[in-house]
Design a protein around this motif. Structure first.
Motif, PDB file in Angstrom:
ATOM      1  N   GLN A  28     -26.346  85.476   5.293  1.00 12.84           N
ATOM      2  CA  GLN A  28     -26.869  85.053   3.987  1.00 12.84           C
ATOM      3  C   GLN A  28     -26.345  83.667   3.614  1.00 12.84           C
ATOM      4  OE1 GLN A  28     -25.796  88.371   1.450  1.00 12.84           O
ATOM      5  NE2 GLN A  28     -27.800  89.318   1.713  1.00 12.84           N
ATOM      6  N   SER A  29     -25.098  83.397   4.000  1.00 13.03           N
ATOM      7  CA  SER A  29     -24.532  82.077   3.736  1.00 13.03           C
ATOM      8  C   SER A  29     -25.326  80.999   4.480  1.00 13.03           C
ATOM      9  CB  SER A  29     -23.062  82.049   4.184  1.00 13.03           C
ATOM     10  OG  SER A  29     -22.596  80.723   4.222  1.00 13.03           O
ATOM     11  N   MET A  37     -29.172  75.820  -1.121  1.00 14.39           N
ATOM     12  CA  MET A  37     -28.374  76.412  -2.202  1.00 14.39           C
ATOM     13  C   MET A  37     -26.904  76.421  -1.771  1.00 14.39           C
ATOM     14  SD  MET A  37     -31.006  79.519  -2.812  1.00 14.39           S
ATOM     15  CE  MET A  37     -31.005  79.885  -4.528  1.00 14.39           C
ATOM     16  N   ALA A  38     -26.282  75.250  -1.883  1.00 12.43           N
ATOM     17  CA  ALA A  38     -24.915  75.088  -1.358  1.00 12.43           C
ATOM     18  C   ALA A  38     -23.916  76.008  -2.062  1.00 12.43           C
ATOM     19  CB  ALA A  38     -24.491  73.631  -1.495  1.00 12.43           C
ATOM     20  N   ASP A  39     -24.074  76.192  -3.374  1.00 14.17           N
ATOM     21  CA  ASP A  39     -23.128  77.042  -4.125  1.00 14.17           C
ATOM     22  C   ASP A  39     -23.111  78.459  -3.578  1.00 14.17           C
ATOM     23  OD1 ASP A  39     -22.665  74.953  -5.702  1.00 14.17           O
ATOM     24  OD2 ASP A  39     -23.343  75.875  -7.588  1.00 14.17           O
ATOM     25  N   PHE A  40     -24.309  79.012  -3.401  1.00 14.78           N
ATOM     26  CA  PHE A  40     -24.393  80.397  -2.926  1.00 14.78           C
ATOM     27  C   PHE A  40     -23.983  80.499  -1.464  1.00 14.78           C
ATOM     28  CE2 PHE A  40     -26.707  80.976  -6.843  1.00 14.78           C
ATOM     29  CZ  PHE A  40     -26.213  82.204  -7.255  1.00 14.78           C
ATOM     30  N   SER A  41     -24.275  79.460  -0.691  1.00 10.80           N
ATOM     31  CA  SER A  41     -23.835  79.445   0.706  1.00 10.80           C
ATOM     32  C   SER A  41     -22.312  79.555   0.763  1.00 10.80           C
ATOM     33  CB  SER A  41     -24.308  78.160   1.385  1.00 10.80           C
ATOM     34  OG  SER A  41     -23.792  78.104   2.685  1.00 10.80           O
ATOM     35  N   ARG A  42     -21.646  78.792  -0.114  1.00 12.27           N
ATOM     36  CA  ARG A  42     -20.180  78.826  -0.169  1.00 12.27           C
ATOM     37  C   ARG A  42     -19.686  80.198  -0.614  1.00 12.27           C
ATOM     38  NH1 ARG A  42     -19.996  73.651  -1.719  1.00 12.27           N
ATOM     39  NH2 ARG A  42     -20.354  74.210  -3.884  1.00 12.27           N
ATOM     40  N   VAL A  77     -27.975  94.385   9.423  1.00 11.81           N
ATOM     41  CA  VAL A  77     -28.042  93.258   8.475  1.00 11.81           C
ATOM     42  C   VAL A  77     -29.334  93.352   7.682  1.00 11.81           C
ATOM     43  CG1 VAL A  77     -28.312  90.753   8.277  1.00 11.81           C
ATOM     44  CG2 VAL A  77     -26.652  91.691   9.868  1.00 11.81           C
ATOM     45  N   ARG A  78     -29.216  93.185   6.367  1.00 11.60           N
ATOM     46  CA  ARG A  78     -30.400  93.073   5.501  1.00 11.60           C
ATOM     47  C   ARG A  78     -30.233  91.777   4.725  1.00 11.60           C
ATOM     48  NH1 ARG A  78     -30.149  97.690   1.795  1.00 11.60           N
ATOM     49  NH2 ARG A  78     -32.283  97.231   1.226  1.00 11.60           N
ATOM     50  N   LEU A  79     -31.219  90.893   4.833  1.00 14.34           N
ATOM     51  CA  LEU A  79     -31.067  89.572   4.232  1.00 14.34           C
ATOM     52  C   LEU A  79     -31.659  89.465   2.830  1.00 14.34           C
ATOM     53  CD1 LEU A  79     -31.857  87.278   7.286  1.00 14.34           C
ATOM     54  CD2 LEU A  79     -29.633  87.724   6.266  1.00 14.34           C
ATOM     55  N   GLY A  80     -32.905  89.904   2.662  1.00 17.81           N
ATOM     56  CA  GLY A  80     -33.624  89.677   1.410  1.00 17.81           C
ATOM     57  C   GLY A  80     -34.396  88.380   1.492  1.00 17.81           C
ATOM     58  N   ARG A  81     -35.531  88.314   0.781  1.00 18.81           N
ATOM     59  CA  ARG A  81     -36.369  87.103   0.836  1.00 18.81           C
ATOM     60  C   ARG A  81     -36.092  86.145  -0.298  1.00 18.81           C
ATOM     61  NH1 ARG A  81     -42.168  89.175   3.039  1.00 18.81           N
ATOM     62  NH2 ARG A  81     -41.273  90.786   4.347  1.00 18.81           N
ATOM     63  N   THR A  82     -35.412  86.644  -1.319  1.00 19.34           N
ATOM     64  CA  THR A  82     -35.045  85.789  -2.444  1.00 19.34           C
ATOM     65  C   THR A  82     -33.567  86.030  -2.746  1.00 19.34           C
ATOM     66  OG1 THR A  82     -35.489  87.517  -4.059  1.00 19.34           O
ATOM     67  CG2 THR A  82     -37.336  86.058  -3.506  1.00 19.34           C
TER      68      THR A  82
END
Ligand SMILES: [Fe+2]
Ligand SMILES: [Fe+2]
Length: 144
Positions: A28-29, A37-42, A77-82
């Motif tokens: 997900q990161s 989306m750098a914040d959420f990646s971090r 692993v489940r990623l999600g589309r949003t």
């Protein structure tokens, strides 16, 4: 000391959960990085690091018992589309972890195994806090 098969089962099941969580949060990161989306990646990268710490502690416990760590039931692993879907999926993963650690804490308490009870309880507290963080992020994303 007699080998406690159920305790080893809990340690290996927990190791499997943590491996799955590391894989999910790291993926997900990377995906958030690609979405810009750098914040959420971090954030997800930090989550993966915390889960790696849990896995290390579980492995230490297994090795101290003279057992080779053998993670069982690694969740897919489940990623999600949003981002909203990602956070919901992660909440579910944390719920599953909380249930597993609560059960492990209860078992160790019944066995009067204070050492492993403390280990599972410490990770349980981290996962409860993690769920709280996901709840906050989820409401922020919904409100945006
Ligand atoms: Fe964890
Ligand atoms: Fe977690």
């Amino acid at each position: 000391m007699l080998m406690d098969a159920r305790l080893i089962g809990y340690l290996n099941r927990a190791a499997g959960h943590e491996l799955g969580a590391i894989q999910q949060y790291l993926a997900q990161s990377r995906l958030c990085e690609m979405w810009g989306m750098a914040d959420f990646s971090r954030q997800f990268s930090e989550d993966a690091k915390e889960e790696t710490g849990h896995l290390s502690d579980l492995m230490d416990a297994l090795l101290r018992l003279g057992v080779t760590p053998q993670a069982s039931h690694v969740p897919p692993v489940r990623l999600g589309r949003t981002l909203e879907q990602m956070l919901e999926i992660d909440r579910q993963l944390e719920y599953d972890a909380i249930r597993l650690y609560e059960e492990a804490v209860d078992y160790c308490a019944r066995q009067r195994d204070a050492t492993h009870q403390a280990l599972f309880d410490r990770i349980l507290r981290d996962e409860l806090e993690h769920l709280g963080t996901l709840d906050q992020l989820g409401s922020r994303v919904k409100a945006a």
